[in-house]
Design a protein around this motif. Structure first.
Motif, mmCIF file in Angstrom:
data_model
loop_
_atom_site.group_PDB
_atom_site.id
_atom_site.type_symbol
_atom_site.label_atom_id
_atom_site.label_comp_id
_atom_site.label_asym_id
_atom_site.label_seq_id
_atom_site.Cartn_x
_atom_site.Cartn_y
_atom_site.Cartn_z
ATOM 1 N N LYS A 188 0.830 -1.119 0.110
ATOM 2 C CA LYS A 188 -0.048 -0.053 -0.005
ATOM 3 C C LYS A 188 0.802 1.320 0.170
ATOM 4 N N ASN A 189 2.064 1.040 0.435
ATOM 5 C CA ASN A 189 2.887 2.439 0.642
ATOM 6 C C ASN A 189 3.903 2.343 -0.470
ATOM 7 N N GLY A 190 3.387 1.752 -1.415
ATOM 8 C CA GLY A 190 4.395 1.803 -2.724
ATOM 9 C C GLY A 190 5.221 0.812 -3.098
ATOM 10 N N ALA A 191 5.169 0.364 -4.649
ATOM 11 C CA ALA A 191 5.986 -0.815 -4.986
ATOM 12 C C ALA A 191 7.365 -0.801 -4.820
ATOM 13 N N LEU A 192 7.883 0.265 -4.983
ATOM 14 C CA LEU A 192 9.400 0.393 -4.998
ATOM 15 C C LEU A 192 9.917 -0.158 -3.542
ATOM 16 N N HIS A 193 9.205 0.270 -2.579
ATOM 17 C CA HIS A 193 9.814 -0.124 -1.343
ATOM 18 C C HIS A 193 9.859 -1.588 -1.326
ATOM 19 N N TYR A 194 8.371 -2.177 -1.846
ATOM 20 C CA TYR A 194 8.205 -3.510 -1.702
ATOM 21 C C TYR A 194 9.426 -4.502 -2.487
ATOM 22 N N ILE A 195 9.696 -3.915 -3.712
ATOM 23 C CA ILE A 195 10.752 -4.490 -4.631
ATOM 24 C C ILE A 195 12.035 -4.479 -3.809
ATOM 25 N N ASP A 196 12.536 -3.480 -3.179
ATOM 26 C CA ASP A 196 13.688 -3.386 -2.544
ATOM 27 C C ASP A 196 13.607 -4.488 -1.278
ATOM 28 N N PHE A 197 12.592 -4.360 -0.479
ATOM 29 C CA PHE A 197 12.327 -5.505 0.430
ATOM 30 C C PHE A 197 12.576 -6.809 -0.019
ATOM 31 N N ILE A 198 12.192 -7.230 -1.272
ATOM 32 C CA ILE A 198 12.370 -8.609 -1.568
ATOM 33 C C ILE A 198 13.792 -8.762 -1.745
ATOM 34 N N GLN A 199 14.466 -7.814 -2.369
ATOM 35 C CA GLN A 199 15.932 -8.116 -2.844
ATOM 36 C C GLN A 199 16.642 -8.042 -1.402
ATOM 37 N N GLU A 200 16.639 -7.244 -0.581
ATOM 38 C CA GLU A 200 16.982 -7.235 0.966
ATOM 39 C C GLU A 200 16.884 -8.536 1.691
ATOM 40 N N SER A 201 15.650 -9.097 1.348
ATOM 41 C CA SER A 201 15.401 -10.454 2.164
ATOM 42 C C SER A 201 16.322 -11.473 1.325
ATOM 43 N N VAL A 202 16.693 -11.534 -0.052
ATOM 44 C CA VAL A 202 17.410 -12.207 -0.713
ATOM 45 C C VAL A 202 18.242 -11.547 -1.699
ATOM 46 N N PRO A 203 19.578 -11.202 -1.081
ATOM 47 C CA PRO A 203 20.373 -10.534 -2.068
ATOM 48 C C PRO A 203 20.586 -11.195 -3.520
ATOM 49 N N GLU A 204 20.718 -12.712 -3.376
ATOM 50 C CA GLU A 204 20.754 -13.374 -4.663
ATOM 51 C C GLU A 204 19.836 -13.067 -5.871
ATOM 52 N N ILE A 205 18.804 -12.369 -5.378
ATOM 53 C CA ILE A 205 17.827 -12.123 -6.543
ATOM 54 C C ILE A 205 18.190 -11.100 -7.470
ATOM 55 N N LEU B 290 9.283 -22.302 -13.888
ATOM 56 C CA LEU B 290 10.286 -21.608 -13.177
ATOM 57 C C LEU B 290 11.833 -22.289 -13.723
ATOM 58 N N ARG B 291 12.644 -21.420 -13.974
ATOM 59 C CA ARG B 291 14.046 -21.898 -14.359
ATOM 60 C C ARG B 291 14.664 -22.570 -12.867
ATOM 61 N N PRO B 292 15.407 -23.797 -13.237
ATOM 62 C CA PRO B 292 16.170 -24.435 -12.109
ATOM 63 C C PRO B 292 16.995 -23.486 -11.266
ATOM 64 N N GLY B 293 16.865 -23.165 -10.189
ATOM 65 C CA GLY B 293 17.569 -22.191 -9.291
ATOM 66 C C GLY B 293 16.851 -21.094 -9.253
ATOM 67 N N GLY B 294 15.658 -20.878 -9.914
ATOM 68 C CA GLY B 294 14.885 -19.658 -9.712
ATOM 69 C C GLY B 294 14.183 -19.536 -8.502
ATOM 70 N N TYR B 295 13.572 -18.293 -8.110
ATOM 71 C CA TYR B 295 12.851 -17.887 -6.865
ATOM 72 C C TYR B 295 11.386 -17.913 -6.883
ATOM 73 N N PHE B 296 10.833 -18.408 -6.282
ATOM 74 C CA PHE B 296 8.979 -18.180 -5.718
ATOM 75 C C PHE B 296 8.954 -17.421 -4.795
ATOM 76 N N VAL B 297 8.296 -15.996 -5.092
ATOM 77 C CA VAL B 297 8.262 -15.073 -3.839
ATOM 78 C C VAL B 297 6.627 -15.167 -3.612
ATOM 79 N N TRP B 298 6.328 -15.641 -2.422
ATOM 80 C CA TRP B 298 4.854 -15.778 -1.982
ATOM 81 C C TRP B 298 4.729 -14.854 -0.863
ATOM 82 N N LYS C 219 10.195 -13.224 5.664
ATOM 83 C CA LYS C 219 10.683 -12.022 5.928
ATOM 84 C C LYS C 219 9.431 -11.123 6.111
ATOM 85 N N LYS C 220 9.455 -10.279 7.052
ATOM 86 C CA LYS C 220 8.297 -9.126 7.271
ATOM 87 C C LYS C 220 8.671 -7.819 6.678
#
Length: 802
Positions: free
Chosen positions: A383-400, A497-505, A539-540
């Motif tokens: 609700k507070n913007g997609a960019l923050h959420y996008i950064d949140f996902i990468q911070e959770s798993v930097p390998e993304i 999904l590519r082998p080694g790829g991620y599923f973000v739920w 992650k939260k």
């Protein structure tokens, strides 16, 4: 002296000599008159051009050396090539007089033929062209080109020494030729100038054609300037050398000479009648109105479905006969707002739906703001913007690593696709999809904003993508019951999904403790473990008060072999994971490729390097490289400068028959995206397209595409229409192209000359503007612009009326 000569020949009676002398004198006078008159009529040789030259009338005003440049595959613009503006008329001509045009033509002839001795007939033909300034059709430019072609014919001896006795028929033949050239649509069709002259010119053939040509030129210039105020419309010259040679790098063999000859005969036989068989268009009358999608609005079938438990009513149910009517425009429709402003707001009347704003406005999906619909960039989980959420996902798993390792992703249940829209800032392409359901027009909102999306649902069939192509799959409250029926739907994500790829739920079971959520999380944990997915992290996101569980698909089969139970089972060896068109879902898993030569065994290079590198598993690497080099030349030398297209206003592009994605790759530096469509009857090269960091979809063009009307700025069809005619009617595909294309959008067609002629005829019947047309050696090119025109008569679509 003459009489004396003939007197000696006869020598019988003086009266007879006088009579003979008078006859001879009159005869010489007639010959002299004929020679004088021959300078003002169309030379016979111009009327007797070979069928190849007549059918391939040059559609641009080029200098004499162009014919050689078209055989050159360099694609570079020549220094001496005469450029043209968007009207199809030479830029030099637009502000000049007829006299200047004639002088220019004369200078070209002197330059090209200065070292050659011209015979009397050649001079006569040249004088005629300079005097009339046209080709008998009122077209001065084409007249000059035909004059040069006529001179060339004389030089090669094709039309020398015409019989004197034909002089009485020349003017009649010229007049007949004028009528034929206006009506026939042969291999080359007509240039933009001719096409618009036919639409605007109301004078009779018998009037002075110089006046008609001058008047038409003024009218066409005015119309072009009005329609193209913001476009840099310079047509290409020698760059078209690449336009008609593109098939050399495509999958599949060229047609044989016998086939080409047979096609040419058919073209000549059908060209005359093609203009008379123009489709009579009507407006589609359906319950969906301006939002009609034929294969998703087939209520005749939907009402008879035995069950809708698996979202069968949201799947494709195409009518028995594809519609040939035109979808109406919404009242008050305007030209779409340009990207990037369109990401944040669109015209309300372009997508006049407010239900989603009412039910999702508090989550910042969409709001009604005056004459606009605005998109704050939020979503159910951000609700507070997609960019923050996008950064949140990468911070959770930097390998993304957005935009480097993770380039092409799948967003399931995308809503208005703000997640995908903001991922462009991270160099990520998101294939977003959602069903056409009660979330009114969500995918239409996305496309109007300039964000890639399609209408689709996870129901009973496989998604229309190859296996192992997405670097990441994302689901944010996507309302899909992943755990039911043996995890059939999650197993479909495993396939793509590519082998080694991620599923973000990102869903409530991850971070809420309600009994239902706890139960779902437990089922998902059992299912993902049996699928050998690693739970990387949970992650939260404290700002949005949500959480996400991130899983990773295995890169080997070790885990599968060590499972105590074969649940879910491995698919049969005979099951092709890449088969994806109308294939029923199965609750099974395909093995991971482990051979280093197999696709999917090695992760692609990082973006943007992967765009230009041939895939390691591709055998035809030279073909890949040649295809990419070819399209870079065509796009840079012809498309970007020669179509009259303002590419800064282009956002949504579709390649209707992609091969390796070379066309899309060549546009990589522009702020746009390309939907690469690989037809189901073409070689399945879609995995190559994904491997290089692009995306696309399988489709059957005998059916409607899963998109809303008016959603693409440019459609590109490379030899699609001629191939599709083997299975369905061309008019249905043209009607579908009209449905998909936005008003003022462009259709670029490369195909056989015969097909180009048919498409040109249909485009004219649709009131589309012919921007450019050219053909040579049985191959052709066409660029047209759709207008706002809609017919007045309606055609009820029984299958689409509730």
């Amino acid at each position: 002296m003459v009489m004396g000569k003939y007197s000696r020949v006869d020598g019988r009676k003086s009266s007879f000599c006088s009579t003979a002398a008078i006859v001879v004198f009159v005869a010489f006078c007639l010959v002299g008159i004929w020679m004088f008159m021959s300078s003002s009529v169309v030379p016979v040789q111009n009327l007797e051009l070979s069928s190849q030259e007549t059918g391939n009338e040059v559609k641009q005003r080029l200098q004499e050396g162009v014919s050689k440049q078209f055989d050159d595959t360099s694609g570079d613009l020549s220094d001496d090539a005469t450029k043209e503006d968007g009207t199809g008329m030479a830029s030099k001509v637009s502000g000049n007089t007829d006299e200047e045009s004639r002088n220019s033509a004369e200078e070209n002839r002197e330059e090209n033929h200065g070292n050659e001795s011209s015979d009397e007939t050649t001079e006569t033909g040249s004088e005629q062209q300079r005097a009339d300034g046209d080709d008998g059709n009122g077209n001065g430019k084409d007249g000059e080109m035909n004059s040069r072609e006529g001179e060339s014919n004389l030089e090669t001896g094709q039309a020398e020494n015409e019989a004197v006795g034909m002089n009485n028929n020349v003017e009649a033949e010229a007049e007949d030729s004028s009528g034929e050239n206006r009506s026939e649509s042969t291999e080359g069709g007509k240039n933009y100038y001719e096409a618009n002259e036919e639409n605007n010119q109301t004078s009779n053939k018998g009037k002075n054609e110089d006046e008609n040509s001058e008047q038409s030129a003024v009218e066409n210039n005015a119309e072009s300037e009005e329609n193209n105020q913001t476009s840099n419309e310079i047509l290409p010259a020698a760059a078209q050398s690449e336009i008609l040679t593109e098939s050399t790098t495509q999958i599949g063999a060229w047609s044989t000479q016998a086939e080409e000859s047979q096609d040419e005969k058919k073209s000549q036989q059908t060209s005359t009648s093609s203009e008379n068989n123009v489709h009579q268009w009507k407006v589609c009358k359906s319950t969906a109105g301006p939002d009609y999608i034929p294969c998703l609005d087939n209520w005749q079938v939907i009402k008879k479905l035995p069950s809708t438990k698996h979202y069968e009513h949201r799947e494709r149910h195409c009518p028995d006969e594809a519609p040939t009517c035109l979808v109406p425009l919404p009242e008050g429709y305007k030209r779409s707002i340009k990207w990037p402003k369109s990401r944040d707001k669109i015209w309300y009347y372009n997508v006049p739906h407010t239900k989603l704003a009412e039910v999702k406005g508090h989550q910042n999906w969409v709001k009604v703001t005056g004459e606009y619909l605005t998109f704050p960039g939020g979503g159910t989980q951000f609700k507070n913007g997609a960019l923050h959420y996008i950064d949140f996902i990468q911070e959770s798993v930097p390998e993304i690593a957005w935009g480097k390792r993770s380039r092409v992703i799948l967003d399931v249940g995308c809503g208005v696709a703000s997640f995908g829209g903001y991922l462009f800032e991270r160099d990520v392409l998101a294939m977003s999809f959602a069903p056409k359901d009660e979330h009114e027009a969500q995918v239409q909102f996305a496309l109007e904003r300039g964000i890639p999306a399609i209408s689709n649902v996870m129901g009973t069939k496989r998604l229309p993508y190859p296996s192992s192509v997405f670097d990441l799959v994302h689901c944010a409250r996507c309302r899909v019951p992943w755990h039911v029926e043996g995890g059939k739907l999650l197993l479909e994500l495993n396939r793509v999904l590519r082998p080694g790829g991620y599923f973000v739920w990102s869903a409530t079971p991850v971070y809420q403790k309600l009994p239902e959520d706890v139960g779902i999380l437990q089922e998902m944990s059992r299912l993902t473990k049996s699928m050998c997915w690693d739970l990387v992290t949970v992650k939260k996101d404290r700002l949005n008060a949500v959480g996400a569980a991130i899983y990773r698909k295995p890169t080997s089969n070790d885990c599968y072999e060590k499972r105590s139970k074969n649940v879910p089972p491995l698919c049969e060896e005979s099951d092709d994971p890449n088969a994806a068109w109308n294939v029923p879902l199965q609750a099974c898993m395909h093995k991971v490729p482990e051979d280093s030569t197999e696709r999917g065994s090695v992760w692609p290079a990082q973006w943007p390097e992967r765009l230009e590198q041939p895939p390691y598993w591709l055998n035809a690497q030279e073909d890949f490289t040649a295809d990419y080099n070819h399209w870079k030349t065509v796009v840079s030398q012809s498309y970007l400068n020669g179509m009259g297209i303002d590419w800064s206003s282009v956002r949504n592009v579709m390649d209707m028959k992609a091969v390796y994605g070379g066309f899309a790759a060549a546009l990589k530096d522009l702020k746009l995206w390309v939907m690469n469509v690989v037809p189901i009857d073409s070689p399945d090269t879609l995995p190559v397209i994904y491997e290089r960091g692009l995306f696309g979809i399988h489709h059957d063009w005998c059916e409607s595409f899963n998109t809303y009307p008016r959603t693409y700025d440019v459609l590109h069809a490379d030899h699609l229409f001629s191939s599709i005619q083997k299975r369905c009617k061309l008019v249905t595909v043209i009607a579908e192209a009209d449905r998909i294309l936005r008003p003022e959008g462009k259709l670029i067609v490369r195909d056989t000359a015969e097909t180009i002629s048919e498409v040109e005829s249909m485009a004219k019947s649709l009131q589309w503007e012919i921007r450019m047309i050219y053909s040579k050696d049985g191959e052709g090119f066409l660029c047209v612009r759709k207008k706002f025109w809609r017919p007045t008569e309606e055609e009820p679509i029984k299958s689409a009326i509730v």
